[in-house]
Design a protein around this motif. Structure first.
Motif, short mmCIF file in Angstrom:
data_model
loop_
_atom_site.label_atom_id
_atom_site.label_comp_id
_atom_site.label_asym_id
_atom_site.label_seq_id
_atom_site.Cartn_x
_atom_site.Cartn_y
_atom_site.Cartn_z
N VAL A 27 -25.36 -21.32 20.97
CA VAL A 27 -26.38 -20.12 20.80
C VAL A 27 -26.91 -20.09 19.31
O VAL A 27 -27.88 -19.80 19.37
N ALA A 96 -24.27 -12.69 22.43
CA ALA A 96 -24.46 -13.83 22.97
C ALA A 96 -24.09 -14.17 24.00
O ALA A 96 -23.08 -14.10 24.59
N LEU A 106 -26.11 -9.74 32.20
CA LEU A 106 -24.79 -9.83 31.89
C LEU A 106 -24.59 -8.91 30.24
O LEU A 106 -23.40 -8.61 30.37
N VAL A 127 -29.56 -6.63 13.61
CA VAL A 127 -30.47 -7.91 12.98
C VAL A 127 -31.10 -8.69 14.14
O VAL A 127 -30.29 -9.44 14.63
N SER A 128 -32.12 -8.32 14.80
CA SER A 128 -32.63 -9.23 15.80
C SER A 128 -33.25 -10.53 15.32
O SER A 128 -34.00 -10.43 14.24
N THR A 132 -35.87 -11.35 19.99
CA THR A 132 -35.27 -10.59 20.99
C THR A 132 -35.69 -8.98 20.62
O THR A 132 -35.19 -8.06 21.51
N PHE A 135 -35.85 -7.17 24.03
CA PHE A 135 -34.78 -6.59 24.58
C PHE A 135 -33.98 -5.64 24.02
O PHE A 135 -33.59 -4.99 24.75
N TRP A 136 -34.04 -5.49 22.66
CA TRP A 136 -33.23 -4.29 21.94
C TRP A 136 -33.93 -3.04 22.31
O TRP A 136 -33.54 -2.02 22.31
#
Ligand code: COA
Length: 171
Positions: A27, A96, A106, A127-128, A132, A135-136
């Motif tokens: 990842v 991850a 998930l 810390v993105s 992302t 998403f956050w």
């Protein structure tokens, strides 16, 4: 190998760390973090270390969070030895999901668990990376662009964005 489900998250054990590091290498190919860092966080704050196992000893996902000072994310791959006594946020170090299992929500139960653990501290921070922030933001995080933070984010790459989800003011 069985299909992972959102109900399959469980607390991490030290024996999960080789599988976790294998997934981390997939990842995060440009962000190496060693076994000592994972063992450190597991020892310091086991309730914030979660894994989603597949049946074959590998992992579909992992999540890692622990208390920090709100605007002081630790540099990558650092052994802390102790948690800050004045912690006023829970830091989501990483969530991850194996690329094969993304897009199935998930990650959600692990994020929800880490946000519940953040409640006593009044905030969650992270810390993105990899674009992302959307998403956050689903979980109530907003980007914070503070010049003092920029140097702390240097090891996370150019797309790093510091994000905050505050439920109480900083101490
Ligand atoms: C961010 C991450 C944890 C989300 O996990 P997830 O369980 O796939 O989350 P979701 O199923 O809620 O999907 C989140 C978004 O990923 C995208 N997505 C969907 N399917 C995808 C796939 N097969 N591959 C990649 N991304 C996908 C979608 O944009 C989705 O957003 P949507 O709600 O608008 O549909 C996961 O993508 C991941 O591990 N990314 C790499 C590591 C990372 O960036 N971690 C966070 C560091 S701060």
């Amino acid at each position: 190998m069985s299909e992972p489900t959102a109900a399959g998250w469980r607390p991490m054990e030290a024996g999960d760390i080789p599988a976790l590091m294998a997934l981390s290498a997939t990842v995060h190919p440009t962000f190496f973090e060693g076994e000592a860092m994972f063992l450190d966080r597991l020892a310091l704050f086991p309730e914030g270390s979660l894994v989603l196992p597949l049946g074959d000893g590998s992992l579909a996902a992992y999540a890692l969070g622990y208390p920090v000072r709100r605007f002081a994310p630790p540099p990558l791959d650092t052994v802390l030895g102790q948690l800050p006594p004045e912690a006023d946020a829970l830091y989501i170090h990483d969530v991850a999901v194996d690329p094969r299992w993304r897009g199935r929500k998930l990650a959600e139960p692990a994020v929800a668990r880490l946000l519940a653990l953040a409640e006593p501290y009044g905030a969650a921070v992270l810390v993105s990376v990899y674009g992302t922030p959307p998403f956050w933001s689903r979980f109530g995080f907003r980007a914070v662009d503070d010049p003092a933070l920029r140097s702390k984010l240097a090891s996370y790459g150019e797309d790093a964005v510091f994000m905050l989800r505050e439920t109480a003011p900083a101490r």
